[in-house]
Design an enzyme around this catalytic site. Sequence first.
Site, PDB file in Angstrom:
ATOM      1  N   ASP A 223       0.841  -1.177   0.000  1.00  0.00           N
ATOM      2  CA  ASP A 223       0.000   0.000   0.000  1.00  0.00           C
ATOM      3  C   ASP A 223       0.891   1.248   0.000  1.00  0.00           C
ATOM      4  O   ASP A 223       1.844   1.345   0.778  1.00  0.00           O
ATOM      5  CB  ASP A 223      -0.891  -0.027   1.237  1.00  0.00           C
ATOM      6  CG  ASP A 223      -1.848   1.139   1.299  1.00  0.00           C
ATOM      7  OD1 ASP A 223      -2.678   1.262   0.389  1.00  0.00           O
ATOM      8  OD2 ASP A 223      -1.755   1.926   2.255  1.00  0.00           O
TER       9      ASP A 223
ATOM     10  N   GLU B 130       1.708   0.316  -5.097  1.00  0.00           N
ATOM     11  CA  GLU B 130       1.278   1.602  -5.616  1.00  0.00           C
ATOM     12  C   GLU B 130       2.483   2.544  -5.655  1.00  0.00           C
ATOM     13  O   GLU B 130       3.031   2.892  -4.611  1.00  0.00           O
ATOM     14  CB  GLU B 130       0.197   2.202  -4.719  1.00  0.00           C
ATOM     15  CG  GLU B 130      -1.082   1.383  -4.652  1.00  0.00           C
ATOM     16  CD  GLU B 130      -2.072   1.983  -3.666  1.00  0.00           C
ATOM     17  OE1 GLU B 130      -3.188   2.328  -4.095  1.00  0.00           O
ATOM     18  OE2 GLU B 130      -1.734   2.113  -2.481  1.00  0.00           O
TER      19      GLU B 130
END
Length: 698
Positions: A399, A428
């Site tokens: 994340d 990400e």
Amino acid sequence: MSNYTAWMDDVHLITVSVDELDPLRSKLDTPPIIFWEKEHTYYHTEVHQASNPYTIQFTHQDELPIGEELTLLWGSEEIPVYPREIVRTAAFDEKYSAPKATLGAICTEQETIFHLWTPIATIVEVNVNGKLYRMNRTDQGVWFLALSGDWHESYYHFEAAIHGKRVRVNDPYAKGMTIDSKTSVLIDLSRTLQLEETKLPIHYPTDAIIYELHVRDATIHPDSGVKNKGRFLGLTEKNTTTENGYSTGLSYIKELGITHVQLLPVNDYARVPELEPESGYNWGYDPLYFQVPEGSYSILPDQTLSRINELKKMIQAFHEETVGVILDVVFNHVFIREESDFEKLVPGYYFRYDDQGNPSNGTGVGNDFASEKKMARKFILDTIDYWLTEYKVDGFRFDLMGNIDLETMQQIKERCLEEERMILLLGEGWDLPTALDREKKAITAHAGEVNGIGFFNDYFRDSLKGKLFDDRDKGFINGAGRFHERLGDLVKGAILTEGIRSHDIQQSVNYVECHDNHTLWDRLALTNKEDFSTRKKMHQLATAITLLSQGIPFLHAGQEFYRTKYGVGNSYISGDAINAMNWKRRATEHETVEFVKKLIQLRKKHAVFRLRTHEEITQRLHLLSGEPPLFGYTLLGEGKDFTIFINPTTEAREMAVPAPGNWKVAVTNHIEKQEMDVQGNLFPTNAYEVAVLVRKRF
């Protein structure tokens, strides 16, 4: 007791904080003395500067000690000295880091050995079942103690003297917790379910097809046919069906054909009462304890051993169905910095600060974990190692990976390469305003520095459906072929950001929707007012392009049956009514599910849809000339050739096949043309059609 506090801000610098300067003006000419008990030594310092009306700083020629009770004697004042900004210096990190130390509690039948890192503490005790035991300290600030006996499932926490106060903390390395993360629990891991090493038939990242799933969402719907709804064990149940007989849950996922489930965080997180999970909801991005299974997913959350075994049983169930398990891990922040054990143990160390001394907030949730610090990095690496060895997981999704430093990600990759099985790594790569030098960030623009780690391809996403943060923007599938000129890059698996193009195919994670933001179905409701059937065809184009492009395809659970969250764009606490996978919808949209299954089968069967290098793609993938916005390309496989035609318009159009031969429709979202033989050199595409043609090469 002094009215003042002194802070150690560097190895030679002490700052005295004062509410007002006047009471100290008479002392400015008085030589201060620093005293610490262990050495019984007095050190004279000089006033360095009065930096403003509220601080006075002193420099000292010798290095000041950490972990001692320091006192600044200044006239009649005896001022306690505590470490502050010094913990954020390179000198502190170098001297006190203990990268090879085993931290946490190792529990066996014979003894339990405790290790805790807090160099700034002057005393540390461990409380086991209500009894305190004094711990010993190494030069690096690792406190340790061995207790004989069997302490399995005993409660424990630490009590440390830090900044002149007695602080109660749980173990950041805890493997088990009581209800709602109140107290650490000792676990002899040998007495938990032992998982066998599982080798999936996946040999390269582009062989993977990822399916993003929230444990609770997957089975909580009334028509899931699952007994243990919303729990780990719900995803171990086989042969579950809807009321009218359509497969659900684990069996459905197996039938769909994906290779990996990517689970939204399953480690301990905040906001959901573990004994009454129905009274709260969370995606899991409020992390509390990173090595502890989330209690709200357990049928027996008050039994620490049970929640560990239930999670292991779920992972084992997926492995038995030849489905890998990727964990979504949140190493970029904690739920509340001030309440975290990291901050209590070494205030100011584990989190980033800007040049003004303010906590960095690139994550937008109030804190950024300082992965570049040696012991913060160690915690991340140790946690990765734990999930790999104890739970046998098959990958990690990071994340806000752009908030993590490159060196940490490189070391994670090196650790994962030690496994015999292939470990998928992806994250990400957004460039967020965290207080870390840009060249050190694991962002998409730096993909070339972390080969082997995948990046979510927002260029792919936005080209297909429009800019994410503009609810009315359109792309190729819903804008009559807008961005047609980008399709060549998309199907070749290129990542394009800031003018930088990556050709490492395994790094392109291709997707059009995920747990964040609107589902594609809800986005189309905003951008396109056409009838339902037209929007479904647009939706099918997006899913098909995702599965037919080079790189790693990523599907959001339920995407294959037009998952909706009823217009809610950020459903992280929106509850089951919004977030649950609607298994009735799976039944009514069975035809589209079958279309997606055919695409998955095609990709898995033919290696030409999952090439491994840019050179292979150059040799085997050829774009076809045609009238924009129609798009087509050919893949030259082993003994078979494939041609993919995509028509993103409202009109039926003919497209020329690349060469004469016995072409046959292998897959199309217009079911009436399935298995159709192509006559002549032209293929008639319908409005919003994607078709895969195949011919054998003799």
